[in-house]
Design a protein around this motif. Sequence first.
Motif, mmCIF file in Angstrom:
data_model
loop_
_atom_site.group_PDB
_atom_site.id
_atom_site.type_symbol
_atom_site.label_atom_id
_atom_site.label_comp_id
_atom_site.label_asym_id
_atom_site.label_seq_id
_atom_site.Cartn_x
_atom_site.Cartn_y
_atom_site.Cartn_z
ATOM 1 N N THR A 1 35.232 -71.026 -27.797
ATOM 2 C CA THR A 1 35.183 -70.583 -26.402
ATOM 3 C C THR A 1 36.413 -69.763 -26.035
ATOM 4 O OG1 THR A 1 36.199 -72.682 -25.729
ATOM 5 C CG2 THR A 1 33.793 -72.555 -25.687
ATOM 6 N N SER A 2 37.489 -69.893 -26.793
ATOM 7 C CA SER A 2 38.698 -69.106 -26.538
ATOM 8 C C SER A 2 38.632 -67.734 -27.191
ATOM 9 C CB SER A 2 39.930 -69.843 -27.078
ATOM 10 O OG SER A 2 39.862 -69.974 -28.493
ATOM 11 N N TYR A 3 37.582 -67.479 -27.971
ATOM 12 C CA TYR A 3 37.401 -66.202 -28.683
ATOM 13 C C TYR A 3 38.523 -65.914 -29.670
ATOM 14 C CZ TYR A 3 34.048 -65.382 -24.910
ATOM 15 O OH TYR A 3 33.017 -65.488 -24.028
ATOM 16 N N ARG A 4 39.166 -66.941 -30.211
ATOM 17 C CA ARG A 4 40.292 -66.676 -31.087
ATOM 18 C C ARG A 4 39.864 -66.027 -32.403
ATOM 19 N NH1 ARG A 4 41.600 -70.796 -34.889
ATOM 20 N NH2 ARG A 4 40.302 -72.667 -34.799
ATOM 21 N N ASP A 5 38.628 -66.244 -32.817
ATOM 22 C CA ASP A 5 38.170 -65.546 -34.006
ATOM 23 C C ASP A 5 37.926 -64.071 -33.699
ATOM 24 O OD1 ASP A 5 36.113 -66.233 -32.330
ATOM 25 O OD2 ASP A 5 34.709 -66.827 -33.902
ATOM 26 N N VAL A 6 37.497 -63.769 -32.470
ATOM 27 C CA VAL A 6 37.317 -62.376 -32.064
ATOM 28 C C VAL A 6 38.660 -61.668 -32.018
ATOM 29 C CG1 VAL A 6 36.470 -60.851 -30.243
ATOM 30 C CG2 VAL A 6 35.261 -62.983 -30.752
ATOM 31 N N ILE A 7 39.678 -62.358 -31.505
ATOM 32 C CA ILE A 7 41.020 -61.782 -31.416
ATOM 33 C C ILE A 7 41.530 -61.421 -32.804
ATOM 34 C CG2 ILE A 7 43.409 -62.275 -30.778
ATOM 35 C CD1 ILE A 7 42.333 -64.029 -28.528
ATOM 36 N N ALA A 8 41.241 -62.268 -33.792
ATOM 37 C CA ALA A 8 41.681 -61.985 -35.157
ATOM 38 C C ALA A 8 41.061 -60.691 -35.676
ATOM 39 C CB ALA A 8 41.324 -63.154 -36.082
ATOM 40 N N TYR A 9 39.805 -60.425 -35.304
ATOM 41 C CA TYR A 9 39.136 -59.214 -35.764
ATOM 42 C C TYR A 9 39.690 -57.954 -35.089
ATOM 43 C CZ TYR A 9 35.560 -61.407 -38.638
ATOM 44 O OH TYR A 9 34.914 -62.086 -39.649
ATOM 45 N N ALA A 10 40.466 -58.126 -34.033
ATOM 46 C CA ALA A 10 41.039 -56.985 -33.326
ATOM 47 C C ALA A 10 42.454 -56.667 -33.797
ATOM 48 C CB ALA A 10 41.050 -57.253 -31.814
ATOM 49 N N ARG A 11 42.869 -57.212 -34.924
ATOM 50 C CA ARG A 11 44.213 -56.958 -35.448
ATOM 51 C C ARG A 11 44.423 -55.466 -35.618
ATOM 52 N NH1 ARG A 11 47.997 -60.921 -34.948
ATOM 53 N NH2 ARG A 11 49.558 -60.867 -36.598
ATOM 54 N N SER A 12 45.564 -54.974 -35.138
ATOM 55 C CA SER A 12 45.804 -53.528 -35.104
ATOM 56 C C SER A 12 46.945 -53.143 -36.035
ATOM 57 C CB SER A 12 46.148 -53.080 -33.676
ATOM 58 O OG SER A 12 45.145 -53.472 -32.758
ATOM 59 N N SER A 13 46.913 -51.906 -36.489
ATOM 60 C CA SER A 13 47.982 -51.380 -37.327
ATOM 61 C C SER A 13 49.154 -50.952 -36.455
ATOM 62 C CB SER A 13 47.475 -50.192 -38.140
ATOM 63 O OG SER A 13 47.190 -49.097 -37.283
ATOM 64 N N ARG A 14 50.283 -50.686 -37.097
ATOM 65 C CA ARG A 14 51.461 -50.224 -36.360
ATOM 66 C C ARG A 14 51.175 -48.920 -35.628
ATOM 67 N NH1 ARG A 14 56.553 -51.846 -37.387
ATOM 68 N NH2 ARG A 14 55.974 -52.534 -39.491
ATOM 69 N N GLU A 15 50.471 -48.010 -36.303
ATOM 70 C CA GLU A 15 50.164 -46.715 -35.695
ATOM 71 C C GLU A 15 49.226 -46.868 -34.504
ATOM 72 O OE1 GLU A 15 51.806 -46.436 -39.536
ATOM 73 O OE2 GLU A 15 49.932 -47.444 -38.938
ATOM 74 N N GLU A 16 48.253 -47.761 -34.611
ATOM 75 C CA GLU A 16 47.321 -47.989 -33.500
ATOM 76 C C GLU A 16 48.039 -48.599 -32.304
ATOM 77 O OE1 GLU A 16 43.286 -48.785 -36.186
ATOM 78 O OE2 GLU A 16 44.531 -50.461 -35.504
ATOM 79 N N LEU A 17 48.910 -49.560 -32.546
ATOM 80 C CA LEU A 17 49.649 -50.192 -31.447
ATOM 81 C C LEU A 17 50.583 -49.204 -30.772
ATOM 82 C CD1 LEU A 17 50.487 -53.637 -33.080
ATOM 83 C CD2 LEU A 17 48.825 -53.197 -31.280
ATOM 84 N N GLU A 18 51.205 -48.348 -31.558
ATOM 85 C CA GLU A 18 52.106 -47.351 -30.979
ATOM 86 C C GLU A 18 51.351 -46.408 -30.053
ATOM 87 O OE1 GLU A 18 55.476 -44.085 -32.435
ATOM 88 O OE2 GLU A 18 54.133 -45.017 -33.892
#
Length: 446
Positions: free
Chosen positions: A195-212
Motif C-alpha cells: 500500500t506504500s508503493y515501495r516496490d513502485v518507487i524502486a522501479y523509478a530509480r533514476s540515473s545521475r544524469e536524469e536527476l540532474e
Amino acid sequence: LWTVMFIVCWVAFVVSMAMVVTTYLEYNVNVSISMSTQEESTSWDYFPGVTICNLNPIRKSAVYSSTDPKIMSKYALLVLLDDVAWGTVESIVAAMAASDSSDGVIACGTGFNSCADGECYYSGFACDGYPDCSDGSDEDCESTAETTLATSTISNYNTTTVSTDDFTVANLTEFSCSDIPDYDWRSLLKYTNYTSYRDVIAYARSSREELEALGTVKSDFIVQCEINNQDCDEEDFVTFQDADFGNCFTYNQDSDDGASIVTGYTGADTGLKMTLYIDEDEYVGLLAQQPGVRIQVHSTTTTPMPITQGFNIGPGRMTEIGVRKSEMVYKGSPYSTCRTTYPDPNWDVGGDYNMDVCNQICLEQALVDGCGCTWDLLLDNITQCNPWNCTQETCRASPDKYWIQYSKCAECTPACEDWRYQVTVASTDWPSRSYLVRLQAEEGWG
C-alpha cells in the motif's frame, strides 16, 4: 604434593600478572576531555557543512517539458498517472495539447488520442479494460486482436481478484519481474504488493544524469540565504545528485584549497538562515509522499549522506536548528583499529574517511561484484542497476547472494578523528499572514 601444586600455581599467577602489568605500562593512556562555548574559545571555528535536499526527486514540469525520448518513455506515464489519481489530468492534457484549432476545439497532443466527445486521453490507455473517456469510446476496440494485445500484460499477473479502481488491488499474490514490460507503470500500480508503493518507487530509480535534468532547481529552491548577517547566494552551494532525493545542495563544502566559512559567534542571529521553496505542485506523489526538506549537518570535509544521517523538516514552519560539535580522536594501532583512509583506494569518493560512507560504499561494491551494477550514486563509472532488467533486479533483491558473505565491510572501522554534530530542532508556524503578503510581492508568488 599439595604444597608443590600451590607453589606452582602461585608462581604462574605472579608471572601472568607481571606480564599483564608490563604490557599495560608499555602504552600511554591519556584521556582528555574539554568543553567550551564559542565565547570562551580563544580562536574562531569552522562553520559546519549544511546539506539540503527537496524530498521530491523529480519535477513534473521537467518531465512534461523534456525532449529526451528516454526520459519521456520512462517517466511521462508515471507522472501522468500521479495526476490522474489527483484528478488533475485535464490540466496536464491541456498543457501538452496542441494549440487551439480554427474551430476552437483543442487538438490532442503527441501521445494522446481523442475521445468521441472531444476529450483527450493517453494513447497507452486504449483498450486496456478501463474506460478513460466519459463515453467509454477509448474501449471501443476495432478488433478482438487489438483488445487481446492491449490487455495481454494484465493477464500475466498472478492475482485472483482485481478491483475496478485503477489504484486498488485485492487478494494479490507475488508477481515475477518477468511479467512487467518496461515502463508499464499502470499495470505495476494496479498489481503492487504494498500500500506504500515501495516496490513502485524502486522501479523509478533514476540515473545521475536524469536527476540532474529533472531534479530541483537551485535558484527556485533557495529563495533567501544569509550568514553572519551577510547575504549568501546560490553560488555558495555545491550541487550533487542523491539517489533518493535528486539534486541536493551543500553549503560550506570544503574546496580543494581548504577554504571554508569560519565563525566566532553563536546564536540564531549570526547563523545560517535560509528560506526554501519546495514547490509542492511539482511533487510526484508516488515518489515523494510527504512534502518537506531533508537536512544534514556534517563536517565540511566529509561526503554528505542525507539518507542515513539527515532529518526532515516540514513546510510552512520556521525551524531553528541548534548544533553542538564534538571531536572524537582515537589512537591508532595497537590501541584501536581506527582508520584514516578507505580499505580500497577505489572507494575514496573525496573528503576525509567516514565510517558510514565506507559501509555504504562497501555494500555497493558487494552489489557490483555480485550483480554487475550499483544501486546508489557514490561510485562513479559503474553501471547503475536497472529495476526493469529482470536479471539485475532479481539479483539485487537477494542480498544473501552477494552481501552477507562479503567480509570486506568489517574493515570499515571508526575514523581516527571524527567530527560529530548533535542537532536540536525547534519549529513554529511560518510565515505570518502579513509577511506572506510581502513574500508574495517580492518573489512573484500567486
